[in-house]
Design a protein around this motif. Sequence first.
Motif: not given
Length: 125
Positions: A79-86, A92-95, A102-106
Amino acid sequence: MNKPRAQTTDAYIEGFAGQARELLEELRALVRETVPEATEAIKWGHPAWVHPSGTILFVISGHAKHVNFAFTPSTREAFDVDLSDIATGKGTVKLPYGSPVPADLLRRMIVYRVREHEDDGVLWM
């Protein structure tokens, strides 16, 4: 004095207040809705969701200013492209607290992680 380690996900979440608790509860609900067959467990002092096969699917951890949602590195990389702004780490994904989740992405990442385990045999790190 060290904070005692929680023995359940409920106790872990109850150890937080305000935005932190709200975000942890929101993520827990998202996981339960997306993967109801996964069971909750405490792994390394943090809530984890375990596949019926016994493999850890993902882990969440609360911190001073954010929650980390930990997947396998292969799931995060898919999901690198989708996570480019996160902000992200190896898996890990930092929230940050107070930011939209980003519920839909998660949800898509959760489904991907389950599939990579069931179809490709990818275990926990």
